[in-house]
Design a protein around this motif. Structure first.
Motif, PDB file in Angstrom:
ATOM      1  N   THR A 168       0.838  -1.208   0.000  1.00 39.91           N
ATOM      2  CA  THR A 168       0.000   0.000   0.000  1.00 39.91           C
ATOM      3  C   THR A 168       0.870   1.253   0.000  1.00 39.91           C
ATOM      4  OG1 THR A 168      -1.796  -1.142   1.145  1.00 39.91           O
ATOM      5  CG2 THR A 168      -1.789   1.264   1.242  1.00 39.91           C
ATOM      6  N   SER A 169       1.945   1.241   0.799  1.00 42.50           N
ATOM      7  CA  SER A 169       2.844   2.400   0.863  1.00 42.50           C
ATOM      8  C   SER A 169       3.532   2.647  -0.473  1.00 42.50           C
ATOM      9  CB  SER A 169       3.894   2.193   1.956  1.00 42.50           C
ATOM     10  OG  SER A 169       3.300   2.110   3.231  1.00 42.50           O
ATOM     11  N   VAL A 170       4.027   1.587  -1.092  1.00 39.65           N
ATOM     12  CA  VAL A 170       4.724   1.744  -2.372  1.00 39.65           C
ATOM     13  C   VAL A 170       3.743   2.151  -3.466  1.00 39.65           C
ATOM     14  CG1 VAL A 170       6.069   0.560  -4.145  1.00 39.65           C
ATOM     15  CG2 VAL A 170       6.564   0.161  -1.719  1.00 39.65           C
ATOM     16  N   ALA A 171       2.540   1.583  -3.443  1.00 35.79           N
ATOM     17  CA  ALA A 171       1.536   1.933  -4.450  1.00 35.79           C
ATOM     18  C   ALA A 171       1.205   3.419  -4.419  1.00 35.79           C
ATOM     19  CB  ALA A 171       0.274   1.106  -4.233  1.00 35.79           C
ATOM     20  N   ARG A 172       1.200   4.007  -3.240  1.00 37.95           N
ATOM     21  CA  ARG A 172       0.905   5.445  -3.114  1.00 37.95           C
ATOM     22  C   ARG A 172       2.000   6.309  -3.728  1.00 37.95           C
ATOM     23  NH1 ARG A 172      -0.861   4.922   3.196  1.00 37.95           N
ATOM     24  NH2 ARG A 172      -3.053   4.299   2.878  1.00 37.95           N
TER      25      ARG A 172
ATOM     26  N   GLY B  52      -3.660  -0.589  -4.912  1.00 37.34           N
ATOM     27  CA  GLY B  52      -4.111   0.728  -5.334  1.00 37.34           C
ATOM     28  C   GLY B  52      -3.313   1.403  -6.417  1.00 37.34           C
ATOM     29  N   ALA B  53      -2.198   0.816  -6.842  1.00 42.24           N
ATOM     30  CA  ALA B  53      -1.441   1.421  -7.946  1.00 42.24           C
ATOM     31  C   ALA B  53      -2.270   1.353  -9.226  1.00 42.24           C
ATOM     32  CB  ALA B  53      -0.114   0.698  -8.136  1.00 42.24           C
ATOM     33  N   GLU B  54      -2.222   2.412 -10.019  1.00 45.07           N
ATOM     34  CA  GLU B  54      -3.055   2.506 -11.209  1.00 45.07           C
ATOM     35  C   GLU B  54      -2.228   2.374 -12.474  1.00 45.07           C
ATOM     36  OE1 GLU B  54      -5.400   6.053 -11.166  1.00 45.07           O
ATOM     37  OE2 GLU B  54      -5.992   5.805  -9.087  1.00 45.07           O
ATOM     38  N   GLY B  55      -2.905   1.930 -13.536  1.00 45.01           N
ATOM     39  CA  GLY B  55      -2.243   1.831 -14.828  1.00 45.01           C
ATOM     40  C   GLY B  55      -2.747   0.647 -15.619  1.00 45.01           C
ATOM     41  N   PRO B  56      -2.365   0.562 -16.884  1.00 42.42           N
ATOM     42  CA  PRO B  56      -2.782  -0.555 -17.728  1.00 42.42           C
ATOM     43  C   PRO B  56      -2.065  -1.842 -17.317  1.00 42.42           C
ATOM     44  CG  PRO B  56      -1.216   0.804 -18.897  1.00 42.42           C
ATOM     45  CD  PRO B  56      -1.508   1.520 -17.619  1.00 42.42           C
ATOM     46  N   ASP B  57      -2.504  -2.951 -17.874  1.00 44.11           N
ATOM     47  CA  ASP B  57      -1.859  -4.227 -17.575  1.00 44.11           C
ATOM     48  C   ASP B  57      -0.377  -4.160 -17.924  1.00 44.11           C
ATOM     49  OD1 ASP B  57      -4.252  -5.264 -16.732  1.00 44.11           O
ATOM     50  OD2 ASP B  57      -4.677  -6.307 -18.617  1.00 44.11           O
ATOM     51  N   PRO B  58       0.479  -4.735 -17.068  1.00 44.20           N
ATOM     52  CA  PRO B  58       1.920  -4.706 -17.352  1.00 44.20           C
ATOM     53  C   PRO B  58       2.281  -5.485 -18.612  1.00 44.20           C
ATOM     54  CG  PRO B  58       1.512  -5.215 -15.036  1.00 44.20           C
ATOM     55  CD  PRO B  58       0.194  -5.304 -15.736  1.00 44.20           C
ATOM     56  N   ILE B  59       3.329  -5.018 -19.273  1.00 35.88           N
ATOM     57  CA  ILE B  59       3.870  -5.652 -20.471  1.00 35.88           C
ATOM     58  C   ILE B  59       5.138  -6.404 -20.074  1.00 35.88           C
ATOM     59  CG2 ILE B  59       4.853  -5.242 -22.768  1.00 35.88           C
ATOM     60  CD1 ILE B  59       3.232  -2.564 -22.741  1.00 35.88           C
ATOM     61  N   ASP B  60       5.244  -7.670 -20.489  1.00 38.94           N
ATOM     62  CA  ASP B  60       6.465  -8.431 -20.233  1.00 38.94           C
ATOM     63  C   ASP B  60       7.618  -7.885 -21.070  1.00 38.94           C
ATOM     64  OD1 ASP B  60       5.214 -10.102 -18.455  1.00 38.94           O
ATOM     65  OD2 ASP B  60       5.115 -11.827 -19.788  1.00 38.94           O
ATOM     66  N   GLU B  61       8.747  -7.644 -20.422  1.00 42.84           N
ATOM     67  CA  GLU B  61       9.956  -7.188 -21.115  1.00 42.84           C
ATOM     68  C   GLU B  61      11.111  -8.090 -20.654  1.00 42.84           C
ATOM     69  OE1 GLU B  61      12.534  -6.472 -23.004  1.00 42.84           O
ATOM     70  OE2 GLU B  61      11.366  -4.726 -23.639  1.00 42.84           O
ATOM     71  N   PRO B  62      11.456  -9.106 -21.453  1.00 44.53           N
ATOM     72  CA  PRO B  62      12.479 -10.068 -21.036  1.00 44.53           C
ATOM     73  C   PRO B  62      13.848  -9.453 -20.740  1.00 44.53           C
ATOM     74  CG  PRO B  62      11.254 -10.898 -22.919  1.00 44.53           C
ATOM     75  CD  PRO B  62      10.852  -9.462 -22.744  1.00 44.53           C
ATOM     76  N   ARG B  63      14.156  -8.324 -21.346  1.00 46.14           N
ATOM     77  CA  ARG B  63      15.475  -7.725 -21.134  1.00 46.14           C
ATOM     78  C   ARG B  63      15.646  -7.158 -19.728  1.00 46.14           C
ATOM     79  NH1 ARG B  63      15.577  -4.064 -26.479  1.00 46.14           N
ATOM     80  NH2 ARG B  63      13.410  -3.815 -25.765  1.00 46.14           N
ATOM     81  N   LEU B  64      14.568  -7.108 -18.960  1.00 46.15           N
ATOM     82  CA  LEU B  64      14.650  -6.624 -17.585  1.00 46.15           C
ATOM     83  C   LEU B  64      14.880  -7.754 -16.583  1.00 46.15           C
ATOM     84  CD1 LEU B  64      11.772  -3.972 -17.550  1.00 46.15           C
ATOM     85  CD2 LEU B  64      14.196  -3.659 -18.121  1.00 46.15           C
ATOM     86  N   MET B  65      15.081  -8.980 -17.067  1.00 46.96           N
ATOM     87  CA  MET B  65      15.263 -10.104 -16.153  1.00 46.96           C
ATOM     88  C   MET B  65      16.582 -10.017 -15.388  1.00 46.96           C
ATOM     89  SD  MET B  65      13.609 -13.591 -17.672  1.00 46.96           S
ATOM     90  CE  MET B  65      14.548 -13.689 -19.191  1.00 46.96           C
ATOM     91  N   GLU B  66      16.648 -10.798 -14.317  1.00 47.47           N
ATOM     92  CA  GLU B  66      17.855 -10.898 -13.507  1.00 47.47           C
ATOM     93  C   GLU B  66      18.981 -11.537 -14.320  1.00 47.47           C
ATOM     94  OE1 GLU B  66      20.032  -9.919 -11.487  1.00 47.47           O
ATOM     95  OE2 GLU B  66      18.799 -10.084  -9.661  1.00 47.47           O
ATOM     96  N   GLN B  67      20.194 -11.396 -13.830  1.00 45.31           N
ATOM     97  CA  GLN B  67      21.362 -12.003 -14.465  1.00 45.31           C
ATOM     98  C   GLN B  67      21.186 -13.521 -14.529  1.00 45.31           C
ATOM     99  OE1 GLN B  67      24.957 -10.634 -12.680  1.00 45.31           O
ATOM    100  NE2 GLN B  67      26.284 -12.026 -13.815  1.00 45.31           N
TER     101      GLN B  67
END
Length: 204
Positions: free
Chosen positions: A39-43, A70-85
């Motif tokens: 909730t805190s991060v969503a705000r 409570g965070a707002e926005g469209p459905d997230p888009i998968d972006e494979p380049r953001l994956m962990e090492q």
């Protein structure tokens, strides 16, 4: 000066890893039970943002928990380049056992320069390259927009290296707590700014 693309980099929730596995890109579960944290991060997060996520379960589950809080926005888009090492042959192995069996290789990988790779894996330099490409491409598509990107500790460090034009070894000094937020601004002319790093619910 043209408005920047404002990146809100969120690290995923704590990984459930009782066996001390080296997980990297393995799809382990995460703990999203602390509603107050989400909730805190969503705000803190902007409305009307584009949402991206690494396609691993722990980032998807974290994004879903933030939106449920409570965070707002469209459905997230998968972006494979953001994956962990990717930790290559060591992924899925017990950390202590790998250290015992391959002490010198283990020491070089965890304590040496950022261009070291686990067998058949990625170096941190590789991660910086793919994360930088993703940030630049999405920034070109979304000038002046907010982007919430739910990602990993390694990919957040890579994004900070890109924003600050740091040598990868220096960027490894950054720490990103779970469910923390870091903010970078990327401008169309190639300039950048780091607004804050590792903001956690008890710091805002």
């Amino acid at each position: 000066m043209p408005a920047p693309t404002r990146w809100w980099l969120v690290r995923h929730a704590p990984v459930i890893n009782p066996t001390n596995t080296i997980y990297g890109q393995i799809d382990l579960d995460c703990d999203v039970a602390d509603e107050k944290v989400f909730t805190s991060v969503a705000r803190l997060l902007p409305t009307q943002a584009v949402w991206l996520q690494s396609p691993l379960n722990r980032t998807r589950k974290t994004a879903a928990a933030l939106r449920a809080a409570g965070a707002e926005g469209p459905d997230p888009i998968d972006e494979p380049r953001l994956m962990e090492q990717h930790f290559g042959d060591w992924q899925g192995g017990d950390r202590n056992r790998i250290r015992e069996r391959h002490p010198e290789a283990y020491r070089r990988f965890w304590l040496a320069p950022a261009d070291e790779r686990a067998p058949n894996g990625e170096s941190f330099v590789d991660v910086v390259g793919r994360v930088s490409a993703a940030l630049d491409e999405w920034s070109a598509k979304l000038p002046g927009r907010d982007v919430v990107a739910v990602m990993h500790g390694g990919s957040i460090r890579a994004a900070l290296a890109h924003a600050l034009a740091l040598a990868p070894e220096r960027a490894l000094s950054f720490h990103a707590e779970t469910v923390s937020v870091s903010r970078i601004d990327l401008y169309p002319d190639g300039q950048s700014a780091v607004v804050f790093v590792n903001a956690t619910p008890w710091r805002f």
